[in-house]
Design an enzyme around this catalytic site. Sequence first.
Site, PDB file in Angstrom:
ATOM      1  N   MET A  79       0.756  -1.287   0.074  1.00  0.00           N
ATOM      2  CA  MET A  79       0.083  -0.137   0.166  1.00  0.00           C
ATOM      3  C   MET A  79       1.045   1.348   0.096  1.00  0.00           C
ATOM      4  O   MET A  79       1.075   1.893   1.103  1.00  0.00           O
ATOM      5  CB  MET A  79      -0.823  -0.006   1.184  1.00  0.00           C
ATOM      6  CG  MET A  79      -2.321  -0.463   0.834  1.00  0.00           C
ATOM      7  SD  MET A  79      -2.328  -2.214   1.115  1.00  0.00           S
ATOM      8  CE  MET A  79      -1.771  -2.338   2.880  1.00  0.00           C
ATOM      9  N   CYS A  80       1.365   1.549  -1.060  1.00  0.00           N
ATOM     10  CA  CYS A  80       2.650   2.781  -0.870  1.00  0.00           C
ATOM     11  C   CYS A  80       2.768   2.887  -2.423  1.00  0.00           C
ATOM     12  O   CYS A  80       2.347   2.348  -3.328  1.00  0.00           O
ATOM     13  CB  CYS A  80       3.589   2.328  -0.349  1.00  0.00           C
ATOM     14  SG  CYS A  80       4.070   0.840  -0.530  1.00  0.00           S
ATOM     15  N   GLY A  81       3.678   4.189  -2.561  1.00  0.00           N
ATOM     16  CA  GLY A  81       4.290   4.445  -3.895  1.00  0.00           C
ATOM     17  C   GLY A  81       5.732   4.550  -3.510  1.00  0.00           C
ATOM     18  O   GLY A  81       6.161   5.106  -2.470  1.00  0.00           O
ATOM     19  N   VAL A 106       5.904   6.831  -0.004  1.00  0.00           N
ATOM     20  CA  VAL A 106       4.663   7.418   0.427  1.00  0.00           C
ATOM     21  C   VAL A 106       3.783   5.998   1.073  1.00  0.00           C
ATOM     22  O   VAL A 106       3.874   4.981   0.409  1.00  0.00           O
ATOM     23  CB  VAL A 106       3.605   8.281  -0.341  1.00  0.00           C
ATOM     24  CG1 VAL A 106       4.398   9.522  -0.610  1.00  0.00           C
ATOM     25  CG2 VAL A 106       3.379   7.553  -1.604  1.00  0.00           C
ATOM     26  N   ASP A 108      -3.520   0.600  -2.548  1.00  0.00           N
ATOM     27  CA  ASP A 108      -2.954   1.619  -3.302  1.00  0.00           C
ATOM     28  C   ASP A 108      -3.786   1.739  -4.637  1.00  0.00           C
ATOM     29  O   ASP A 108      -4.357   2.606  -5.091  1.00  0.00           O
ATOM     30  CB  ASP A 108      -1.711   1.714  -3.583  1.00  0.00           C
ATOM     31  CG  ASP A 108      -0.993   0.487  -3.623  1.00  0.00           C
ATOM     32  OD1 ASP A 108      -1.821  -0.404  -4.089  1.00  0.00           O
ATOM     33  OD2 ASP A 108       0.194   0.351  -3.306  1.00  0.00           O
TER      34      ASP A 108
END
Lengths: 303, 652
Positions: free
Chosen positions: A1-3, A150, B431
């Site tokens: 869950m990120c960039g 992030v 995401d």
Amino acid sequence: MCGIAGIMFKNGGGTEPAGRALIDMLDGCQHRGPDSTGFALYGDVLEDGLRLRFFVGEGEEADAAVARIGSALAKHGARIVEDERVGSNYRVRASFDGDIRKLAYDVEHAAKVISIGSSLEIVKDVGGAHEVDDHYGVSGFHGTHGLGHVRLATESAVKPEAAHPFWATGFADVAIVHNGQITNYWKMRRRLEQRDYAFTTDNDSELIAVYLADKLSQGIALKDALAASIDDLDGTFSFLVSTRDEIGYAKDRLAVKPMIMYETDDLVAVASEEVSLNRLFPGQALNTREPPPGTCATWSRSI
Amino acid sequence: MVTIDLAQTPVREANERIRRYGADGTDVELVNPDARHHLGVGLVHPIHVRIRGSAGYFCAGLTDAARFEVDNNVGWGVGDNMYSGRVVVRGNAGAIPGVAIRGAEIVIHGNMGSRAGQVMKAGTLACAGNANFMAGYMMYGGRIIILGDSGEKVGEDMTGGHIFVGGRVQDLGSDAEQVDLEDGEDDDLRAFLDRYELRFTGTFKKIANAGRKLRYATSERQIRSIPFFTFSGASEYWNPKIQEDIYIKSQIGRYRIRGYGGARALPHLADLGFRRDVSRAGEDADVVSKVALKTEIGGLNGANPLKLSMPVMIAPMSYGALSASTKRAIGLASTLSGIAENTGEGGMSDAQRGAASQLIFQMLGGRLGWNIHDMNRADGLEIYISQGAKPGLGGQLMAKKVTPELARIRGIPHGIDLRSPSRHPDILGGDDLLIKVEEMREATGYRLPVSVKLGAGRVSDDVKIAVKDGFDFIELDGMQGSTGAGSAEVIDYVGVPTLPAVIEAVGALEEIGRRQDIELVLMGGIRDGVDAVKALCLGADAVAFGTSTIIAGGCIACMQCHVGQCVTGIATQDPAHESRYDPEAESHNIHRFLEGVRWQIAALTHALGYSDFRALNRDDLVALTPEAAEITGLPHEPGVRAKTPELRVSLA
């Protein structure tokens, strides 16, 4: 869950705006992780010293932590040359020529270590790229390369210490940003623990960092360490790793996590989404490419 | 033609303007796109949209009829779910180009990323360069043309359609094989390439489904009918249920599939009692008028909420698992009772839309029947992640029920044992999910509430991701939920029961201080108004009824939903069987049941001392068993059981 994001100015001498570039790239993909933001930045190499960063908190709690750090460093013969408090961080430059791993494991008992290296400093906290920049002055940072991240958190309090990048605990200057999930985490971790490596979190990104750093410490090239990681790590992952002189990526065989890169003679930029790359070059149609599944690559700065 | 500068105009405003220009028939040019996401989504008019640069995720997604041209690259999911129309990309495409298209033409001049054409149903995806890993993954129809190399595992688990490779076929996927081109096929391909000015002088290799996995080798046998209470009886070794199970496996040589819900004793809402004496509940015949039951769900972020006459909705159940007549009866009943119905998997029929005054449209990983037009006529959009009865698995529909009509709506070949994908092509983490939710909102102009259906698994993490990704409400489904077909072991032994699921969900949202930012609809074995009140006390904003509405409409709980020969005409697509079901009569039976639920919620809320169901809270409850006390943290007061009356439906 990120960039994730990474940049290297390949022919740079250390005055390149790496901090500014990473802020722009992360702001471009902040939707992938609104909770916390972090940077791994590489400054001038201290030839016989270390840069150390700790989470110490605020007020009296921080005073006590700083005192503990002082005595832990002294115990290992590290002499503080310069220090300052920034936000919830304590930042130290120390002269040291001993065993970094021993120092790192011990000083961890004094306060939460963020990073140790002759060049690396990790800056990470809750909030977006611009907020973290406001507190820690990332945009003023110059250097040849760096990584950024992030994060969307699921833990209760969104804690700065759970933010990325992760330092390879015990190994100077190795940092990682990772999007994905390592499913054979515990098996790999036990394997490394049996060789007396310590882990300071249960985060799979720390595992990847230590795994790679271990290989580097055996004299294996970063490129080969990355290739081995694709075989050894199970799960879905796209990650970027950085050392004092190199950055690299690896992507799992299932190609589930996004990654896109843009390379010229002067720089290479890698990110989760093209929108981050376009932040560096607004209005331009970039000739980007998506790394194929199960691949890795590295880039070195000219020294 | 008009020009929109994306350096000046936010994407949301740009998309609204593009749709308005579409309605006027005006072509649009987008400058400074800089790889922004969701460009042009939701457009349903045949205009030309020129993008002067790179586009991000889901460019031209959820559209019909428009013609897009992108000067440089596109991100993930170009042309997502596009019906007709076309996209020409001059640069490269990221992963899943042409995902779930149903007739569009997508042309990529450069290379394309992994899983090209995943779950596509019809249309053409062409790539002048090389494809990456698993092109044609799980495609159901249409064609993919790759002028360069195929990438690894081309055609992995494809069901229908064809892949034509001009370069090297690197490696065939599971259940894919290379076959000869049919007469005229080569001419068709070259005519297509000419139309898009793509040059190719080589020869094509054709890849098709090998047909080894479309059907189970043996079909499910009809089982002896054991009464459900025997089937679900005290768990002992080698009881009739276990014996039956082993016997059937000895015949079919694989895991077993059955319908209906779990049949194992699990902690449930029945293990809770009311702290106050509610034995006088319902003495007041007029109690329904004295308790506020109306509520709205889904409006927290500005969408038009569902307006419910009581905190109740219908749980998602598909046309496919259930007959059209049954869906009609449930839809009519939901309208009569003033609550919301849900399409479940497999699309929305006119009959369903007509019967239900409020209808949630469910989207699953296979995107079966999913499209912009039905999204636009829905009252809510739901992303299915998993379901309580079989968390982590996709839907199953055995060949007997996959009729030509049903296959047409879903866009798949008929007569296959349909095992729907268990994951979404474009949701592989929180995401990606956020970007997907945004696509759905952009495409429908932020009018509709968007919810997420979660089978109880890692409840705490899942609900936190749901609130952070901006969903309007969560439909949390516990293990006691039923299914039209699932593997027997999974139905009975995999999942988290409804009671601990709701406790964990509320706890997790409170832990991060976000309880007020999302609504929670609980489902999974909710049987009556008493269960509903307990769920509301524990923190649910509403509950959903599935199985009980089916039973109200005549289900005899024989657990053979999967076979397709349902004697009551409910779980069947066989016209002879379905003719036994009278939707008008059953809609009234279901409606009466729902009104009984209304009465029970009102009577209990009133007996607990409140005039509004929103006042219900966990202090109204006690635990009747040590296990329920442990799960809920409520005081263990077994003595209350004797005081809890059998609350019966007593409608005049």
